[in-house]
Design a protein around this motif. Structure first.
Motif, PDB file in Angstrom:
ATOM      1  N   ILE A  11      40.320  37.427  36.856  1.00  0.00           N
ATOM      2  CA  ILE A  11      40.718  36.026  36.757  1.00  0.00           C
ATOM      3  C   ILE A  11      39.568  35.190  37.311  1.00  0.00           C
ATOM      4  O   ILE A  11      39.203  35.333  38.477  1.00  0.00           O
ATOM      5  CB  ILE A  11      42.025  35.734  37.511  1.00  0.00           C
ATOM      6  N   GLY A  12      39.012  34.338  36.466  1.00  0.00           N
ATOM      7  CA  GLY A  12      37.862  33.545  36.870  1.00  0.00           C
ATOM      8  C   GLY A  12      36.746  34.452  37.372  1.00  0.00           C
ATOM      9  O   GLY A  12      36.436  35.463  36.751  1.00  0.00           O
ATOM     10  N   PRO A  13      36.166  34.129  38.526  1.00  0.00           N
ATOM     11  CA  PRO A  13      35.071  34.948  39.054  1.00  0.00           C
ATOM     12  C   PRO A  13      35.548  36.235  39.748  1.00  0.00           C
ATOM     13  O   PRO A  13      34.740  37.045  40.179  1.00  0.00           O
ATOM     14  CB  PRO A  13      34.411  34.017  40.075  1.00  0.00           C
ATOM     15  N   SER A  32      32.156  29.055  44.531  1.00  0.00           N
ATOM     16  CA  SER A  32      32.544  29.523  43.194  1.00  0.00           C
ATOM     17  C   SER A  32      32.734  31.035  43.109  1.00  0.00           C
ATOM     18  O   SER A  32      32.550  31.621  42.051  1.00  0.00           O
ATOM     19  CB  SER A  32      31.518  29.078  42.142  1.00  0.00           C
ATOM     20  N   GLY A  34      35.724  32.486  43.993  1.00  0.00           N
ATOM     21  CA  GLY A  34      37.129  32.756  43.718  1.00  0.00           C
ATOM     22  C   GLY A  34      38.064  32.539  44.894  1.00  0.00           C
ATOM     23  O   GLY A  34      39.258  32.831  44.798  1.00  0.00           O
ATOM     24  N   THR A  37      40.852  30.138  43.947  1.00  0.00           N
ATOM     25  CA  THR A  37      41.702  30.766  42.947  1.00  0.00           C
ATOM     26  C   THR A  37      42.654  31.761  43.611  1.00  0.00           C
ATOM     27  O   THR A  37      43.848  31.786  43.307  1.00  0.00           O
ATOM     28  CB  THR A  37      40.846  31.485  41.881  1.00  0.00           C
ATOM     29  N   ILE A  72      44.672  25.882  37.480  1.00  0.00           N
ATOM     30  CA  ILE A  72      43.799  27.000  37.128  1.00  0.00           C
ATOM     31  C   ILE A  72      43.631  26.966  35.613  1.00  0.00           C
ATOM     32  O   ILE A  72      44.609  26.932  34.872  1.00  0.00           O
ATOM     33  CB  ILE A  72      44.389  28.346  37.584  1.00  0.00           C
ATOM     34  N   SER A  73      42.417  26.966  35.153  1.00  0.00           N
ATOM     35  CA  SER A  73      42.117  26.853  33.728  1.00  0.00           C
ATOM     36  C   SER A  73      42.572  28.091  32.960  1.00  0.00           C
ATOM     37  O   SER A  73      42.444  29.220  33.440  1.00  0.00           O
ATOM     38  CB  SER A  73      40.613  26.661  33.543  1.00  0.00           C
ATOM     39  N   ASN A  75      41.022  29.234  30.626  1.00  0.00           N
ATOM     40  CA  ASN A  75      39.781  29.969  30.376  1.00  0.00           C
ATOM     41  C   ASN A  75      39.482  30.983  31.480  1.00  0.00           C
ATOM     42  O   ASN A  75      38.630  31.847  31.306  1.00  0.00           O
ATOM     43  CB  ASN A  75      38.596  29.003  30.248  1.00  0.00           C
ATOM     44  N   SER A  76      40.172  30.885  32.609  1.00  0.00           N
ATOM     45  CA  SER A  76      39.979  31.831  33.710  1.00  0.00           C
ATOM     46  C   SER A  76      40.637  33.173  33.424  1.00  0.00           C
ATOM     47  O   SER A  76      40.387  34.154  34.118  1.00  0.00           O
ATOM     48  CB  SER A  76      40.549  31.259  35.009  1.00  0.00           C
ATOM     49  N   SER A  78      41.869  36.423  30.823  1.00  0.00           N
ATOM     50  CA  SER A  78      41.485  37.205  29.648  1.00  0.00           C
ATOM     51  C   SER A  78      42.588  38.223  29.378  1.00  0.00           C
ATOM     52  O   SER A  78      43.584  38.271  30.105  1.00  0.00           O
ATOM     53  CB  SER A  78      40.159  37.938  29.908  1.00  0.00           C
ATOM     54  N   SER A  81      43.383  40.241  32.475  1.00  0.00           N
ATOM     55  CA  SER A  81      43.844  39.583  33.700  1.00  0.00           C
ATOM     56  C   SER A  81      45.140  40.209  34.197  1.00  0.00           C
ATOM     57  O   SER A  81      46.004  40.583  33.391  1.00  0.00           O
ATOM     58  CB  SER A  81      44.066  38.089  33.454  1.00  0.00           C
TER      59      SER A  81
END
Length: 95
Positions: A11-13, A32, A34, A37, A72-73, A75-76, A78, A81
């Motif tokens: 999730i994200g970074p 950045s 995480g 997040t 939370i986007s 885009n974070s 996949s 996830s």
């Protein structure tokens, strides 16, 4: 008393993190990486747990609460996830 435990993957970074939650947790790392997040996901999972204990069900959409309220986007996330949150009262898994 069993400890609270959280697992977050892809999730994200965040590629893979798993740890026990205590009364006080300190998240350290570069900008950045995480930290926010992780904090948002923990906050959301604790809210789900409280709603389930109070209402004996959970009727809210993950997209409304986690994505919109905690900002939370999408885009974070996949197809890989994964979130797992476990306590004495509840086990939550989001895939």
């Amino acid at each position: 008393i069993k400890m609270k435990k959280i697992t977050i993957q892809h999730i994200g970074p965040i590629s893979n993190v798993e740890f026990e939650l205590n009364k006080i947790n300190i998240l350290m790392g570069p900008q950045s990486s995480g930290k926010s997040t992780i904090a948002k996901i923990i906050s959301y999972c604790q809210w789900v747990e409280k709603r389930f204990i109070l209402d004996n069900e959970y009727k809210h959409k993950v997209s409304n609460q986690l994505l919109e309220f905690h900002k939370i986007s999408k885009n974070s996330f996949s197809e890989n996830s994964y979130i797992k949150y476990e306590t004495d009262f509840i086990k939550i898994e989001f895939i």
